[in-house]
Design a protein around this motif. Sequence first.
Motif, PDB file in Angstrom:
ATOM      1  N   ALA A 175       0.817  -1.268  -0.162  1.00 52.35           N
ATOM      2  CA  ALA A 175       0.051  -0.098  -0.169  1.00 52.35           C
ATOM      3  C   ALA A 175       0.907   1.372  -0.014  1.00 52.35           C
ATOM      4  CB  ALA A 175      -0.836  -0.087   1.116  1.00 52.35           C
ATOM      5  N   ALA A 176       0.513   2.264  -0.697  1.00 54.08           N
ATOM      6  CA  ALA A 176       1.217   3.639  -0.858  1.00 54.08           C
ATOM      7  C   ALA A 176       0.405   4.530   0.325  1.00 54.08           C
ATOM      8  CB  ALA A 176       0.857   4.176  -2.094  1.00 54.08           C
ATOM      9  N   THR A 177      -0.815   4.121   0.863  1.00 49.36           N
ATOM     10  CA  THR A 177      -1.307   4.966   1.699  1.00 49.36           C
ATOM     11  C   THR A 177      -2.031   4.012   2.896  1.00 49.36           C
ATOM     12  OG1 THR A 177      -1.895   6.578  -0.078  1.00 49.36           O
ATOM     13  CG2 THR A 177      -3.255   6.830   2.118  1.00 49.36           C
ATOM     14  N   VAL A 178      -2.077   4.403   3.952  1.00 46.71           N
ATOM     15  CA  VAL A 178      -2.824   3.846   5.022  1.00 46.71           C
ATOM     16  C   VAL A 178      -3.884   4.699   5.898  1.00 46.71           C
ATOM     17  CG1 VAL A 178      -2.705   2.523   7.309  1.00 46.71           C
ATOM     18  CG2 VAL A 178      -1.164   1.891   5.432  1.00 46.71           C
ATOM     19  N   VAL A 179      -4.919   4.529   5.926  1.00 47.85           N
ATOM     20  CA  VAL A 179      -5.857   5.353   6.935  1.00 47.85           C
ATOM     21  C   VAL A 179      -6.081   4.518   8.026  1.00 47.85           C
ATOM     22  CG1 VAL A 179      -8.163   6.278   6.705  1.00 47.85           C
ATOM     23  CG2 VAL A 179      -7.036   6.130   4.619  1.00 47.85           C
ATOM     24  N   LEU A 180      -5.868   5.233   9.157  1.00 47.96           N
ATOM     25  CA  LEU A 180      -6.008   4.706  10.434  1.00 47.96           C
ATOM     26  C   LEU A 180      -7.256   5.378  11.285  1.00 47.96           C
ATOM     27  CD1 LEU A 180      -2.483   4.738  11.620  1.00 47.96           C
ATOM     28  CD2 LEU A 180      -3.497   2.948  10.571  1.00 47.96           C
ATOM     29  N   HIS A 232     -12.746   9.559  13.603  1.00 43.19           N
ATOM     30  CA  HIS A 232     -11.808  10.329  12.799  1.00 43.19           C
ATOM     31  C   HIS A 232     -10.538   9.452  12.678  1.00 43.19           C
ATOM     32  CE1 HIS A 232     -14.100  13.690  14.247  1.00 43.19           C
ATOM     33  NE2 HIS A 232     -13.092  14.828  13.896  1.00 43.19           N
ATOM     34  N   TRP A 233      -9.539  10.039  11.737  1.00 45.87           N
ATOM     35  CA  TRP A 233      -8.601   9.341  11.197  1.00 45.87           C
ATOM     36  C   TRP A 233      -7.270   9.915  10.955  1.00 45.87           C
ATOM     37  CZ3 TRP A 233     -13.095  10.721   8.506  1.00 45.87           C
ATOM     38  CH2 TRP A 233     -12.856  11.722   7.220  1.00 45.87           C
ATOM     39  N   ALA A 234      -6.224   9.236  10.769  1.00 46.96           N
ATOM     40  CA  ALA A 234      -4.932   9.576  10.280  1.00 46.96           C
ATOM     41  C   ALA A 234      -4.648   9.213   9.179  1.00 46.96           C
ATOM     42  CB  ALA A 234      -3.887   9.079  11.291  1.00 46.96           C
ATOM     43  N   VAL A 235      -3.913   9.839   8.277  1.00 48.13           N
ATOM     44  CA  VAL A 235      -3.577   9.335   6.768  1.00 48.13           C
ATOM     45  C   VAL A 235      -1.831   9.080   6.865  1.00 48.13           C
ATOM     46  CG1 VAL A 235      -3.482   9.814   4.664  1.00 48.13           C
ATOM     47  CG2 VAL A 235      -5.402  10.117   5.766  1.00 48.13           C
ATOM     48  N   LEU A 236      -1.316   7.993   6.581  1.00 55.28           N
ATOM     49  CA  LEU A 236       0.092   7.770   6.319  1.00 55.28           C
ATOM     50  C   LEU A 236       0.291   7.469   4.910  1.00 55.28           C
ATOM     51  CD1 LEU A 236       1.030   5.320   9.426  1.00 55.28           C
ATOM     52  CD2 LEU A 236       1.134   7.639   9.346  1.00 55.28           C
ATOM     53  N   ALA A 237       1.488   7.972   4.447  1.00 57.74           N
ATOM     54  CA  ALA A 237       1.808   8.016   2.932  1.00 57.74           C
ATOM     55  C   ALA A 237       3.340   7.223   3.188  1.00 57.74           C
ATOM     56  CB  ALA A 237       1.804   9.290   2.256  1.00 57.74           C
ATOM     57  N   ARG A 238       3.562   6.353   2.393  1.00 58.58           N
ATOM     58  CA  ARG A 238       4.671   5.884   2.182  1.00 58.58           C
ATOM     59  C   ARG A 238       5.668   6.545   1.598  1.00 58.58           C
ATOM     60  NH1 ARG A 238       6.081   0.478   3.417  1.00 58.58           N
ATOM     61  NH2 ARG A 238       3.756  -0.258   3.115  1.00 58.58           N
TER      62      ARG A 238
END
Length: 217
Positions: A3-8, A188-194
């Motif tokens: 994955a290039a993006t992860v939404v927590l 709510h969420w956080a977004v991580l990008a690789r």
Amino acid sequence: MSAATVVLWRHGRTRSNAENRMQGQLDVPLDEVGHAQAAASAAHLAPLVAPLAAVGAARLVASDLSRALDTARALSALTGLEPQPDPALREVDAGRWQGLLHSEITASWSEDYAAWRGGGDVRAGGGESRAELAERTAAAVERHAAGVPEGGTLVVASHGAALKGALLRLLGLELSAWSAFAGFRNAHWAVLARGRRGWLLGEYNAGPPGAGEGAEG
């Protein structure tokens, strides 16, 4: 495959959140407000996820506790992604604190609870330590991210403390940074990008208007 993006994504509100009660791994369902929060969040996330889902480049996973799984199902209804339940994404095992009001925990375990609230690596209620929680949840996120097609997105529906622990580990931060991040608000969420050298934080505590901040755990 990665994955290039992860939404927590934290689950919507429960009655225990509203009462300021520690849930831990108790299976407490969403309340009416929580279902509405999950639907509102899903409506925000769906336009980002649906195009990828249509070409098989998105995955949706969730803690197997109903409050997280039902939050994930709100996104499933809009995107067609079926949530994959994973017990490794559960909230911290809070031992004897589970089911108690935060005021009751303070009355009986004042020092341990103050250390927990301050980000210390203590065993919550004699259960799981913060380090164990972070390692468990971060490993689960990485495992699921590895199964997403290159450039795709992984959405993880889980719990406040579980997600914060995973976030810190994925960003390569020490647990001492725990108190530098506000708690995840309900729905709510956080977004991580690789990035080239690991995960980068793109968004934190993003979400729909009106979702209140529930107590972690």
